[in-house]
Design an enzyme around this catalytic site. Structure first.
Site, PDB file in Angstrom:
ATOM      1  N   GLY A  49      46.585  40.146  35.158  1.00 60.63           N
ATOM      2  CA  GLY A  49      47.755  40.905  34.718  1.00 60.63           C
ATOM      3  C   GLY A  49      47.500  42.373  35.023  1.00 60.63           C
ATOM      4  N   GLU A  50      47.791  43.235  34.073  1.00 63.98           N
ATOM      5  CA  GLU A  50      47.568  44.672  34.264  1.00 63.98           C
ATOM      6  C   GLU A  50      46.692  45.140  33.107  1.00 63.98           C
ATOM      7  OE1 GLU A  50      47.184  48.073  35.699  1.00 63.98           O
ATOM      8  OE2 GLU A  50      48.050  48.117  33.704  1.00 63.98           O
ATOM      9  N   CYS A  81      40.468  38.288  36.979  1.00 60.83           N
ATOM     10  CA  CYS A  81      41.083  39.485  37.559  1.00 60.83           C
ATOM     11  C   CYS A  81      41.140  40.607  36.514  1.00 60.83           C
ATOM     12  CB  CYS A  81      42.444  39.146  38.176  1.00 60.83           C
ATOM     13  SG  CYS A  81      43.024  40.396  39.353  1.00 60.83           S
ATOM     14  N   ARG A 110      38.340  48.894  39.397  1.00 60.42           N
ATOM     15  CA  ARG A 110      39.727  48.419  39.381  1.00 60.42           C
ATOM     16  C   ARG A 110      40.331  48.494  40.780  1.00 60.42           C
ATOM     17  NH1 ARG A 110      43.580  51.560  36.766  1.00 60.42           N
ATOM     18  NH2 ARG A 110      44.995  49.833  36.453  1.00 60.42           N
ATOM     19  N   ARG A 139      45.289  42.337  44.044  1.00 61.80           N
ATOM     20  CA  ARG A 139      44.915  43.645  43.477  1.00 61.80           C
ATOM     21  C   ARG A 139      43.643  43.529  42.646  1.00 61.80           C
ATOM     22  NH1 ARG A 139      49.385  45.468  39.985  1.00 61.80           N
ATOM     23  NH2 ARG A 139      47.934  47.053  39.358  1.00 61.80           N
ATOM     24  N   HIS A 179      41.815  34.516  41.004  1.00 62.31           N
ATOM     25  CA  HIS A 179      42.690  33.745  40.120  1.00 62.31           C
ATOM     26  C   HIS A 179      42.416  32.248  40.259  1.00 62.31           C
ATOM     27  CE1 HIS A 179      45.454  37.011  38.849  1.00 62.31           C
ATOM     28  NE2 HIS A 179      45.017  37.567  39.962  1.00 62.31           N
ATOM     29  N   GLU A 181      43.225  29.966  38.316  1.00 62.49           N
ATOM     30  CA  GLU A 181      44.328  29.187  37.737  1.00 62.49           C
ATOM     31  C   GLU A 181      45.415  28.885  38.756  1.00 62.49           C
ATOM     32  OE1 GLU A 181      45.699  33.448  37.299  1.00 62.49           O
ATOM     33  OE2 GLU A 181      43.806  32.363  37.362  1.00 62.49           O
TER      34      GLU A 181
END
Length: 197
Positions: A49-50, A81, A110, A139, A179, A181
């Site tokens: 996510g962020e 992530c 990051r 990202r 990721h 998932e």
């Protein structure tokens, strides 16, 4: 073993995808948005996510300190992530007010691989998993340095980022830059569930 109760931090990020993988492996999986849900957890996933939004929402919903406390008490946690950033003790290129849950003695950079347009996929060798793991990087961060207790589970083995660390474990904490998932391979989640007593 009884059915493990595995929460997924659900204030922001790839919640549904993690829930689906965990349920396919026989876990009782549920979203965590409040302390009462956290208290049910035998383990926790902090999804992609962020990371800056995640820590602010965790503060707003009074989940930040309770999660941090459960980590100190030995709760198994998988961070993917942005979740890796959330578990890192130190962050490079973070925002000035960036907070993390901590627990992993690592320094994470990051958006190390670049912006959204620089997202990519590739196979990585992953310790404890037979055969290559197809990794999807969006990202993504990478690990700049690890403390002595941290086991490196995977590195990028080609291209300009060759040698960069993209998965680690320290005790009951595990984190990936990518990721797991996404893409239908449940082996990393299975490895994580093995960390639950």
């Amino acid at each position: 073993m009884t059915t493990p109760h595995v929460g997924v931090f659900a204030l922001q990020g790839d919640v549904r995808e993690h829930l689906a993988v965990l349920e396919s492996l026989g876990a009782e999986a549920f979203g965590v948005r409040r302390v009462s849900e956290l208290e049910r957890c035998d383990a926790l996933v902090v999804p992609g996510g962020e990371s800056t939004t995640m820590f602010k929402l965790a503060r707003t919903f009074d989940l930040f300190d309770p999660i941090r406390q459960r980590i100190k008490e030995g709760l198994p946690v998988l961070g993917t992530c942005a979740g890796m950033i959330m578990l890192a003790e130190r962050v490079e290129d973070g925002t000035p007010d960036q907070e993390t849950l901590g627990g992993l003695d690592i320094t994470v950079r990051r958006n190390a691989f670049g912006r959204q347009v620089d997202s990519f996929e590739g196979d990585v060798d992953f310790a404890g998993v037979e055969g290559p793991v197809h990794a999807i990087f969006i990202r993504a961060p990478w690990v700049e340095e690890t403390g002595p207790e941290v086991e490196v589970l995977a590195r990028i083995d080609q291209g300009p980022a060759a040698g960069r660390i993209v998965a680690v474990r320290q005790g009951p904490l595990m984190a990936t830059s990518f990721h797991p998932e996404v893409g239908g391979d449940a082996r990393i989640h299975r490895l994580f569930l093995d960390l639950i007593d």
